[in-house]
Design a protein around this motif. Structure first.
Motif, PDB file in Angstrom:
ATOM      1  N   MET A   1       1.115  -1.232  -0.188  1.00 31.04           N
ATOM      2  CA  MET A   1      -0.010   0.448  -0.095  1.00 31.04           C
ATOM      3  C   MET A   1       0.910   0.845   0.108  1.00 31.04           C
ATOM      4  O   MET A   1       0.987   2.461  -0.765  1.00 31.04           O
ATOM      5  N   SER A   2       1.737   1.155   1.206  1.00 33.54           N
ATOM      6  CA  SER A   2       2.772   2.214   0.512  1.00 33.54           C
ATOM      7  C   SER A   2       4.101   3.156  -0.342  1.00 33.54           C
ATOM      8  O   SER A   2       4.337   3.966  -0.590  1.00 33.54           O
ATOM      9  N   ARG A   3       4.006   1.789  -1.011  1.00 36.63           N
ATOM     10  CA  ARG A   3       4.392   1.723  -1.531  1.00 36.63           C
ATOM     11  C   ARG A   3       3.842   2.002  -3.131  1.00 36.63           C
ATOM     12  O   ARG A   3       4.490   2.557  -4.581  1.00 36.63           O
ATOM     13  N   GLN A   4       2.832   1.911  -3.840  1.00 36.96           N
ATOM     14  CA  GLN A   4       2.271   1.716  -4.998  1.00 36.96           C
ATOM     15  C   GLN A   4       0.670   3.307  -4.576  1.00 36.96           C
ATOM     16  O   GLN A   4       0.110   2.632  -5.652  1.00 36.96           O
ATOM     17  N   VAL A   5       1.027   3.235  -3.448  1.00 38.14           N
ATOM     18  CA  VAL A   5      -0.185   4.698  -3.949  1.00 38.14           C
ATOM     19  C   VAL A   5       0.531   5.536  -4.286  1.00 38.14           C
ATOM     20  O   VAL A   5      -0.607   6.229  -5.261  1.00 38.14           O
ATOM     21  N   LEU A   6       1.709   5.393  -5.146  1.00 37.49           N
ATOM     22  CA  LEU A   6       2.487   6.553  -6.048  1.00 37.49           C
ATOM     23  C   LEU A   6       1.622   6.768  -7.138  1.00 37.49           C
ATOM     24  O   LEU A   6       1.402   7.364  -8.045  1.00 37.49           O
ATOM     25  N   ASN A   7       1.104   5.464  -7.859  1.00 42.41           N
ATOM     26  CA  ASN A   7       1.002   5.402  -9.132  1.00 42.41           C
ATOM     27  C   ASN A   7      -0.126   5.529  -9.255  1.00 42.41           C
ATOM     28  O   ASN A   7      -0.624   6.071  -9.837  1.00 42.41           O
ATOM     29  N   VAL A 125      -3.039  -2.939  -4.303  1.00 45.73           N
ATOM     30  CA  VAL A 125      -5.079  -3.047  -4.788  1.00 45.73           C
ATOM     31  C   VAL A 125      -5.262  -1.978  -4.618  1.00 45.73           C
ATOM     32  O   VAL A 125      -5.826  -1.752  -4.506  1.00 45.73           O
ATOM     33  N   LEU A 126      -5.556  -2.064  -2.447  1.00 41.13           N
ATOM     34  CA  LEU A 126      -5.826  -1.071  -1.906  1.00 41.13           C
ATOM     35  C   LEU A 126      -5.054  -0.381  -2.046  1.00 41.13           C
ATOM     36  O   LEU A 126      -5.602   1.133  -1.493  1.00 41.13           O
ATOM     37  N   GLY A 127      -3.666   0.095  -2.221  1.00 43.29           N
ATOM     38  CA  GLY A 127      -3.191   1.593  -2.102  1.00 43.29           C
ATOM     39  C   GLY A 127      -3.647   2.611  -3.596  1.00 43.29           C
ATOM     40  O   GLY A 127      -4.163   3.204  -3.098  1.00 43.29           O
ATOM     41  N   MET A 128      -3.796   1.787  -4.391  1.00 44.52           N
ATOM     42  CA  MET A 128      -4.107   2.259  -6.127  1.00 44.52           C
ATOM     43  C   MET A 128      -5.144   2.782  -5.678  1.00 44.52           C
ATOM     44  O   MET A 128      -6.202   3.497  -5.679  1.00 44.52           O
ATOM     45  N   MET A 147      -2.017   5.893   4.177  1.00 43.19           N
ATOM     46  CA  MET A 147      -1.187   4.761   4.296  1.00 43.19           C
ATOM     47  C   MET A 147      -0.441   5.227   5.367  1.00 43.19           C
ATOM     48  O   MET A 147       0.198   3.562   5.725  1.00 43.19           O
ATOM     49  N   ALA A 148       0.905   5.533   5.708  1.00 40.68           N
ATOM     50  CA  ALA A 148       2.069   6.113   6.176  1.00 40.68           C
ATOM     51  C   ALA A 148       1.068   5.902   7.597  1.00 40.68           C
ATOM     52  O   ALA A 148       1.423   5.024   8.487  1.00 40.68           O
ATOM     53  N   LEU A 149      -0.475   5.965   7.937  1.00 40.91           N
ATOM     54  CA  LEU A 149      -0.935   5.538   9.702  1.00 40.91           C
ATOM     55  C   LEU A 149      -1.112   3.954   9.376  1.00 40.91           C
ATOM     56  O   LEU A 149      -0.733   3.844  10.595  1.00 40.91           O
ATOM     57  N   PHE A 150      -2.013   3.607   8.895  1.00 36.79           N
ATOM     58  CA  PHE A 150      -1.937   2.657   8.647  1.00 36.79           C
ATOM     59  C   PHE A 150      -0.901   1.090   8.902  1.00 36.79           C
ATOM     60  O   PHE A 150      -0.677   0.949   9.704  1.00 36.79           O
TER      61      PHE A 150
END
Length: 401
Positions: A1-7, A125-128, A147-150
């Motif tokens: 989540m933290s890594r892929q939210v950027l996309n 999936v969740l991150g995006m 994402m950071a707080l989670f």
């Protein structure tokens, strides 16, 4: 989540900071690059000083770095924050797999490795999906902050739930003496080296599609950020489900025939190449999306067989470091250069044309897997011969003295 939210927020960053596709690809690739460079030394330290403590510290670091992404005021600050996300994630994949396989039967290795990696896919999936939805309502900064707080909550809970005593049985320490210099098994056979390389080449394809598919949907399907993130999440979900299914298939079909794992990996490479090439030869539409989903279903199917092959070809006292070596190859050959190279090619010929070239890398992966198959059985026999006398078994669990 933290890594892929950027996309999911690529289009927003591109518009707000006037970034090129190459710059966006670098923000994704720098994480994979740092994972690749640092995974080996950090995994070696985790094997030596405790895996649970190491995993908790890593999760804390990358979560704080993700919060730094939310606070970034320009591209340079975002790059530094993403750099630190990569430092935090560096050894998590390799050490995490070592934790999982240490508490389950050895004949389940392909299923376990694929299921662990699929956990990362479901996080993507969740991150995006969540990242795109949050960005549409609250702005892209809150996507990173959520994402950071989670992640911080999970980092605090992990060492309270998972105990070192459960994942470090005495037999591991005792067995290290049965093989002289077990660390040498990380690279002492042709098949294990070929597995590292082939795995990295195949993840060039899967990793690139995951990073750039939200932007592709935004540009060629005119989807807003939240809808593009949701559709991309479905595609990544197919990839994660495919990891698990392919891993289970590998364990079921290959228990009594080690070479079949490599044959299945070759089939996954060729099948994904065919499906994704056909998909990106089409114009935007439902048929293209269906073929992309099917292609991604098997594109990452090599993860389980590769994890099992590495575990079978290396001594289990150094499995954390063995999976670090696999992670190094995955990142330096696939996950790091894939998004960056594709972004640069996209700047020259467009993202659609760039995507038409990406699946061809699977052909190279299939060729390297074929080389591994030629030496696989012999290398397993040599490793078992170094441990204890008796008949050879792939997973090493039925050795008769």
């Amino acid at each position: 989540m933290s890594r892929q939210v950027l996309n999911a927020v690529f289009p927003l960053l591109k518009s707000e900071w006037a970034l090129s596709d190459g710059q966006l690809g670098l923000l994704s690739g720098i994480v994979a690059l740092m994972v690749g460079l640092l995974t080996f030394p950090l995994s070696l330290m985790a094997d030596r000083y405790g895996r649970v403590k190491s995993l908790a510290i890593m999760a804390m670091l990358w979560s704080v770095a993700t919060l730094g992404c939310a606070l970034a005021q320009d591209y340079q600050q975002m790059f530094i924050a993403r750099f630190m996300v990569g430092v935090g994630e560096a050894a998590y994949g390799s050490v995490g797999i070592a934790v999982v396989i240490s508490v389950f039967p050895k004949h389940m290795r392909a299923t376990l490795a694929s299921a662990f990696m699929a956990g990362g896919m479901f996080g993507s999936v969740l991150g995006m999906a969540l990242g795109g939805a949050i960005a549409a309502k609250l702005g892209w900064r809150w996507s990173f902050a959520g994402m950071a707080l989670f992640g911080l909550v999970l980092a605090l809970l992990y060492p309270l739930i998972v105990k070192e005593a459960r994942i470090a049985p005495k037999r591991v320490a005792q067995a290290a003496a049965k093989v002289k210099q077990p660390l040498r098994t990380l690279w002492s056979s042709r098949s294990v080296v070929a597995t590292y390389i082939a795995s990295g080449l195949q993840l060039f394809v899967g990793g690139t599609v995951m990073v750039w598919i939200p932007s592709y949907l935004n540009r060629y399907y005119d989807m807003p950020t939240d809808k593009a993130g949701g559709m991309a999440a479905i595609i990544v979900l197919c990839s994660g489900a495919g990891m698990i299914l392919c891993g289970m298939l590998s364990d079921r079909l290959c228990r009594h025939s080690p070479e079949r794992k490599v044959s299945l990996a070759i089939a996954f490479c060729l099948g994904s190449c065919l499906l994704l090439s056909a998909a990106f030869a089409l114009q935007a539409g439902p048929l293209q999306l269906l073929l992309i989903c099917l292609g991604m279903l098997i594109a990452t199917g090599t993860t389980g067989p590769c994890g099992a092959m590495v575990a079978n070809l290396t001594h289990y006292s150094v499995h954390g470091t063995a999976f670090a070596t696999l992670t190094l190859a995955n990142n330096l050959l696939g996950l790091a250069p894939g998004p960056f190279i594709t972004g640069r090619v996209s700047d020259l010929i467009g993202l659609h044309a760039a995507f038409q070239l990406v699946p061809l890398v699977s052909l190279a992966a299939a060729a390297v897997f074929f080389y591994a198959k030629c030496h696989y059985h012999k290398d397993i026999a040599r490793l078992q011969g170094q441990s204890v006398p008796g008949p050879v078994h792939e997973a090493g669990i039925e050795v008769k003295l």
